[in-house]
Enzyme design. Structure first.
Site, PDB file in Angstrom:
ATOM      1  CG  HIS A 290      -1.969  -1.216   1.318  1.00 20.32           C
ATOM      2  ND1 HIS A 290      -1.966  -2.087   2.037  1.00 20.32           N
ATOM      3  CD2 HIS A 290      -2.824  -1.446   0.201  1.00 20.32           C
ATOM      4  CE1 HIS A 290      -3.065  -3.017   2.200  1.00 20.32           C
ATOM      5  NE2 HIS A 290      -3.343  -2.832   0.493  1.00 20.32           N
TER       6      HIS A 290
ATOM      7  CG  HIS B  66       1.052  -3.714   5.406  1.00 14.97           C
ATOM      8  ND1 HIS B  66      -0.139  -3.383   4.304  1.00 14.97           N
ATOM      9  CD2 HIS B  66       1.717  -4.946   4.996  1.00 14.97           C
ATOM     10  CE1 HIS B  66      -0.042  -4.233   3.298  1.00 14.97           C
ATOM     11  NE2 HIS B  66       0.964  -4.964   3.789  1.00 14.97           N
TER      12      HIS B  66
ATOM     13  CD  GLU C 150      -1.278  -3.571   9.413  1.00 15.85           C
ATOM     14  OE1 GLU C 150      -1.125  -2.470   9.349  1.00 15.85           O
ATOM     15  OE2 GLU C 150      -1.855  -4.216   8.409  1.00 15.85           O
TER      16      GLU C 150
ATOM     17  CD  GLU D 112      -0.457   0.571   4.406  1.00 15.97           C
ATOM     18  OE1 GLU D 112       0.028  -0.598   4.608  1.00 15.97           O
ATOM     19  OE2 GLU D 112      -1.684   0.439   4.581  1.00 15.97           O
TER      20      GLU D 112
HETATM   21  O1  LIG Z   1      -5.645  -0.233   8.530  1.00 17.79           O
HETATM   22  C1  LIG Z   1      -6.255  -0.638   7.690  1.00 17.79           C
HETATM   23  O2  LIG Z   1      -7.465  -0.602   7.491  1.00 17.79           O
HETATM   24  C2  LIG Z   1      -5.698  -1.686   6.700  1.00 17.79           C
HETATM   25  C3  LIG Z   1      -4.249  -1.966   6.806  1.00 17.79           C
HETATM   26  C4  LIG Z   1      -3.674  -2.898   6.049  1.00 17.79           C
HETATM   27  O3  LIG Z   1      -3.452  -2.672   5.018  1.00 17.79           O
HETATM   28  N1  LIG Z   1      -3.724  -4.248   6.691  1.00 17.79           N
HETATM   29  C5  LIG Z   1      -3.754  -5.527   5.533  1.00 17.79           C
HETATM   30  C6  LIG Z   1      -3.844  -6.734   6.370  1.00 17.79           C
HETATM   31  C7  LIG Z   1      -3.614  -7.753   5.677  1.00 17.79           C
HETATM   32  C8  LIG Z   1      -3.904  -9.010   6.462  1.00 17.79           C
HETATM   33  O4  LIG Z   1      -5.053  -9.196   6.799  1.00 17.79           O
HETATM   34  O5  LIG Z   1      -2.793  -9.979   6.502  1.00 17.79           O
HETATM   35  C9  LIG Z   1      -4.706  -5.077   4.706  1.00 17.79           C
HETATM   36  O6  LIG Z   1      -5.816  -4.723   4.684  1.00 17.79           O
HETATM   37  O7  LIG Z   1      -4.299  -5.642   3.538  1.00 17.79           O
HETATM   38 ZN   LIG Z   2      -1.324  -1.856   4.223  1.00 16.09          ZN
END
Ligand SMILES: O=C(O)CCC(=O)N[C@@H](CCC(=O)O)C(=O)O
Ligand SMILES: [Zn+2]
Length: 350
Positions: A68, A165, A229, A71
């Site tokens: 993303h 991320h 994260e 980020e």
């Molecule tokens: O904060 C958020 O809403 C999204 C942060 C983010 O990009 N998280 C990933 C997590 C991926 C996973 O579930 O392993 C995403 O949403 O792609």
């Molecule tokens: Zn992300």
């Protein structure tokens, strides 16, 4: 002088692979060269650079960021590590593949350009009847680069992939990791110890397959793989990099040392959560009853409203059910919210 020779000379001099990738949003001709310390460098594409040290190594490590583009903290961490390696300031002990996932989305300062890259892995980039776009092509290529990297490393080596991320919202637990669904295989204490050393003491255990990059590496390549994260999204220049010192130091040790020792495993050091459910947006009128600054890990009482999707209302069905990644703006059909509940460690951990 060819454009490739030109960029190799520049990389050797400045080590700035991030700027080179941002200047070539979707493609960069591949190249290879060797550093003075014997490290072999392979640029596979824009945002994709591999290092192989001269010494015998035992681990194949993938560090990805900018899946993303907005980020930025993880991008800055990886940019620094790549520079140190290219300038000969950091001598590697392990094979490493660095990936800046979506250079164009970095340039526009957005999560993605056309489509969320992290919903396109594990084959979801290529679906009959759905037109390709730059992100779909990129997801396919990234899978291929990772696959090629692990395959060339060979069997019987440790494989890991940390997909770095930052979260859109603030989080009660500032740093946390998503452990992809392992299909019954045990979780690993050694991985939790590594995460703790990175400053990540909170881990969510997924219970189903996903379309994410970390799930792809875990499922297809049996890598120890996580989405990590590292705090909240901030524009370049606004990250307090001291908050990432533990992560940076632990990653540096991981790639530059033959073996790293971590603090002995103690379950009390961690907050573990099981994913309770995933709520998808299916209707145009999707909303949350809480404000945009409600943090990840905020818990709800049983019976409280969590989300409204068209005619469907979702209520907390467990006391303390906590919200993760709420996002009402996702495309129809995509995950708008995860909820989690505390997890007591079982014996499915080695
Ligand atoms: O904060 C958020 O809403 C999204 C942060 C983010 O990009 N998280 C990933 C997590 C991926 C996973 O579930 O392993 C995403 O949403 O792609
Ligand atoms: Zn992300």
């Amino acid at each position: 002088m060819s454009a490739t020779t030109n960029y190799i000379n520049e990389l050797k001099k400045m080590g700035d692979f991030l700027t080179l990738s941002r200047a070539n949003e979707w493609h960069l001709d591949d190249s290879e060269f060797m550093l003075a310390n014997g490290t072999q460098v392979n640029v596979h594409d824009t945002g994709v650079i591999e290092f192989q040290p001269q010494v015998h190594s035992s681990k194949d490590i993938v560090l990805s960021s900018a899946i993303h583009g907005n980020e930025t903290a993880p991008i800055e961490i990886c940019d620094q590590l790549i520079k140190q390696v290219l300038l000969g300031q950091l001598q590697l002990a392990q094979r490493v593949l660095f990936i800046f996932g979506n250079p164009q989305s970095i340039n526009i300062g957005k999560r993605f350009v056309t489509e969320n890259l992290n919903r396109l892995f594990n084959g979801h980039h290529s679906v009959d009847g759905i037109a390709m776009n730059d992100e779909r092509r990129r997801a396919k290529k990234l899978e291929d680069y990772v696959s090629d990297f692990f395959t060339r490393g060979g069997a019987n080596r440790a494989r890991c992939h940390y997909d770095l991320h930052t979260a859109i919202r603030g989080s009660k637990n500032d740093k946390f990791a998503v452990y992809p669904f392992l299909h019954g295989k045990p979780w690993k204490k050694s991985q939790l110890q590594f995460l703790l050393s990175c400053g990540v003491n909170t881990v969510l255990m997924m219970k189903s397959a996903a379309t994410t990059f970390s799930y792809y590496s875990s499922f297809v390549h049996d890598a120890d793989s996580f989405t990590v994260e590292l705090g909240q999204v901030k524009p370049f220049g606004e990250n307090d990099m001291s908050r990432f010192a533990k992560t940076r130091d632990t990653l540096t040790a991981l790639i530059s040392q033959k073996e790293v020792s971590y603090k002995e495993f103690n379950a009390n050091d961690f907050e573990l959560f099981a994913v309770h459910r995933s709520i998808n947006r299916t209707a145009q009128n999707f909303s949350f009853p809480f404000s945009d600054d409600a943090e990840n890990f905020t818990g709800f009482s049983k019976g409280e409203l969590l989300a409204t999707d068209g005619e469907t209302c979702y209520y907390a069905d467990v006391e303390g059910e906590a919200i993760i990644f709420p996002n009402a703006d996702v495309a129809l059909g995509q995950r708008a919210l995860l909820t989690v509940i505390p997890l007591q460690l079982t014996d499915n951990i080695i």
